[in-house]
Design a protein around this motif. Sequence first.
Motif, PDB file in Angstrom:
ATOM      1  N   ASP A  73       0.957  -1.333  -0.027  1.00 28.89           N
ATOM      2  CA  ASP A  73       0.232  -0.062   0.114  1.00 28.89           C
ATOM      3  C   ASP A  73       0.915   1.176   0.072  1.00 28.89           C
ATOM      4  N   ALA A  74       2.000   1.089   0.726  1.00 30.02           N
ATOM      5  CA  ALA A  74       2.875   2.313   1.016  1.00 30.02           C
ATOM      6  C   ALA A  74       3.641   2.594  -0.405  1.00 30.02           C
ATOM      7  N   MET A  75       4.291   1.385  -1.185  1.00 28.89           N
ATOM      8  CA  MET A  75       4.612   1.827  -2.628  1.00 28.89           C
ATOM      9  C   MET A  75       3.677   2.039  -3.609  1.00 28.89           C
ATOM     10  N   ASN A  76       2.443   1.718  -3.425  1.00 35.46           N
ATOM     11  CA  ASN A  76       1.335   2.179  -4.325  1.00 35.46           C
ATOM     12  C   ASN A  76       1.158   3.637  -3.983  1.00 35.46           C
ATOM     13  N   PHE A  77       0.964   4.013  -2.880  1.00 28.88           N
ATOM     14  CA  PHE A  77       0.873   5.519  -2.388  1.00 28.88           C
ATOM     15  C   PHE A  77       2.008   6.415  -2.750  1.00 28.88           C
ATOM     16  N   ARG A  78       3.088   5.819  -2.865  1.00 27.50           N
ATOM     17  CA  ARG A  78       4.199   6.812  -2.948  1.00 27.50           C
ATOM     18  C   ARG A  78       4.437   7.348  -4.501  1.00 27.50           C
ATOM     19  N   HIS A  79       4.618   8.535  -4.825  1.00 24.77           N
ATOM     20  CA  HIS A  79       4.730   9.146  -6.072  1.00 24.77           C
ATOM     21  C   HIS A  79       5.795  10.391  -5.954  1.00 24.77           C
ATOM     22  N   ALA A  80       6.033  10.686  -7.073  1.00 28.47           N
ATOM     23  CA  ALA A  80       7.058  12.058  -7.085  1.00 28.47           C
ATOM     24  C   ALA A  80       6.036  13.237  -6.890  1.00 28.47           C
ATOM     25  N   MET A  90      21.513  14.610  -3.087  1.00 31.82           N
ATOM     26  CA  MET A  90      20.094  14.679  -3.465  1.00 31.82           C
ATOM     27  C   MET A  90      19.234  16.013  -2.720  1.00 31.82           C
ATOM     28  N   VAL A  91      18.317  16.364  -3.319  1.00 35.26           N
ATOM     29  CA  VAL A  91      17.455  17.286  -2.485  1.00 35.26           C
ATOM     30  C   VAL A  91      15.924  16.470  -2.357  1.00 35.26           C
ATOM     31  N   LEU A  92      15.623  16.350  -1.091  1.00 34.76           N
ATOM     32  CA  LEU A  92      14.409  15.554  -1.084  1.00 34.76           C
ATOM     33  C   LEU A  92      13.335  16.308  -0.144  1.00 34.76           C
ATOM     34  N   PRO A  93      12.296  16.921  -0.880  1.00 33.01           N
ATOM     35  CA  PRO A  93      11.097  17.636  -0.167  1.00 33.01           C
ATOM     36  C   PRO A  93      10.224  16.576   0.470  1.00 33.01           C
ATOM     37  N   PHE A  94       9.696  16.807   1.664  1.00 31.35           N
ATOM     38  CA  PHE A  94       8.399  16.321   2.438  1.00 31.35           C
ATOM     39  C   PHE A  94       7.618  16.950   2.713  1.00 31.35           C
ATOM     40  N   GLY A  95       6.140  16.426   2.454  1.00 33.09           N
ATOM     41  CA  GLY A  95       4.851  16.990   2.683  1.00 33.09           C
ATOM     42  C   GLY A  95       3.696  16.450   2.458  1.00 33.09           C
ATOM     43  N   TYR A  96       2.547  17.069   2.120  1.00 31.90           N
ATOM     44  CA  TYR A  96       1.422  16.294   1.888  1.00 31.90           C
ATOM     45  C   TYR A  96       0.766  16.790   0.609  1.00 31.90           C
ATOM     46  N   ARG A  97       0.546  15.923  -0.459  1.00 35.72           N
ATOM     47  CA  ARG A  97      -0.094  16.359  -1.729  1.00 35.72           C
ATOM     48  C   ARG A  97      -1.309  17.291  -1.675  1.00 35.72           C
ATOM     49  N   LEU A  98      -1.329  17.944  -2.696  1.00 36.42           N
ATOM     50  CA  LEU A  98      -2.423  19.054  -2.871  1.00 36.42           C
ATOM     51  C   LEU A  98      -3.660  18.391  -3.604  1.00 36.42           C
ATOM     52  N   ASN A  99      -3.086  17.619  -4.609  1.00 36.34           N
ATOM     53  CA  ASN A  99      -4.029  16.922  -5.617  1.00 36.34           C
ATOM     54  C   ASN A  99      -4.050  15.462  -5.487  1.00 36.34           C
ATOM     55  N   PRO A 100      -5.322  14.622  -5.857  1.00 37.91           N
ATOM     56  CA  PRO A 100      -5.253  13.343  -5.659  1.00 37.91           C
ATOM     57  C   PRO A 100      -4.340  12.863  -7.124  1.00 37.91           C
ATOM     58  N   GLN A 101      -3.829  11.652  -6.983  1.00 40.50           N
ATOM     59  CA  GLN A 101      -2.848  11.194  -7.968  1.00 40.50           C
ATOM     60  C   GLN A 101      -3.505   9.991  -8.635  1.00 40.50           C
ATOM     61  N   PRO A 102      -3.137  10.029 -10.276  1.00 43.20           N
ATOM     62  CA  PRO A 102      -3.630   8.869 -10.916  1.00 43.20           C
ATOM     63  C   PRO A 102      -3.133   7.584 -10.562  1.00 43.20           C
TER      64      PRO A 102
END
Length: 209
Positions: A7-14, A182-194
């Motif tokens: 579930d985590a792997m499917n949730f993760r996206h750039a 590397m530069v690696l930002p973290f936060g919460y998505r604003l839009n739903p992802q496909p």
Amino acid sequence: MQNKFMDAMNFRHACKIFDETKKISEEDMLFILECGRKSPSSFGMEAWKFLVITNEELKAKLRPACWNQVQITSCSHLVVILAGIESLKPESGEVKKRFSRRDMPQESLDMYMDLYAKHLKKTLSSDENIYCWSARQTYIAAANMMTGAAYIGIDSCPIEGFEKEKVEEILELDTKKFQLAMVLPFGYRLNPQPEKIRLPFDEVVEFIL
């Protein structure tokens, strides 16, 4: 547990657009950083450092040097991942110190030190070669941080699009000790992802029996 991990792997996206109104809690951010700290590294040298930036002025200063990518300023926490240089050199004393954590007899310690120096003779011959080696290892830590973040519903976006020297200058890094990986930002998505798109399993995996 397998389903939760997948579930985590499917949730993760750039994540391209973070919700600037949402901030990651200290507890969750420490969990993410621990996922990086506990990652494997070659010879157990842990040749990395994680700079955690929440200062909005500094993020704004870094953004132009990161191809003006909006994630740099819209994220909750910006993690700058550094690759170690000096600590990997036997003469620094750090290599011996890190081998010594294993509480081994002097004979074994000498053997490991000799093996390290001989096996990595070409790698250790220049700062450029050391950086190529240590920067690759930081990606293991970065991947674990991203997956750990996804496991608790937090988004990330690995960024390699930056002007390395400019970012290092802004952060006033001593590049003899650490260099930008590397530069690696973290936060919460604003839009739903496909739905995640990947190549078919059989096209990526080959079993050799």
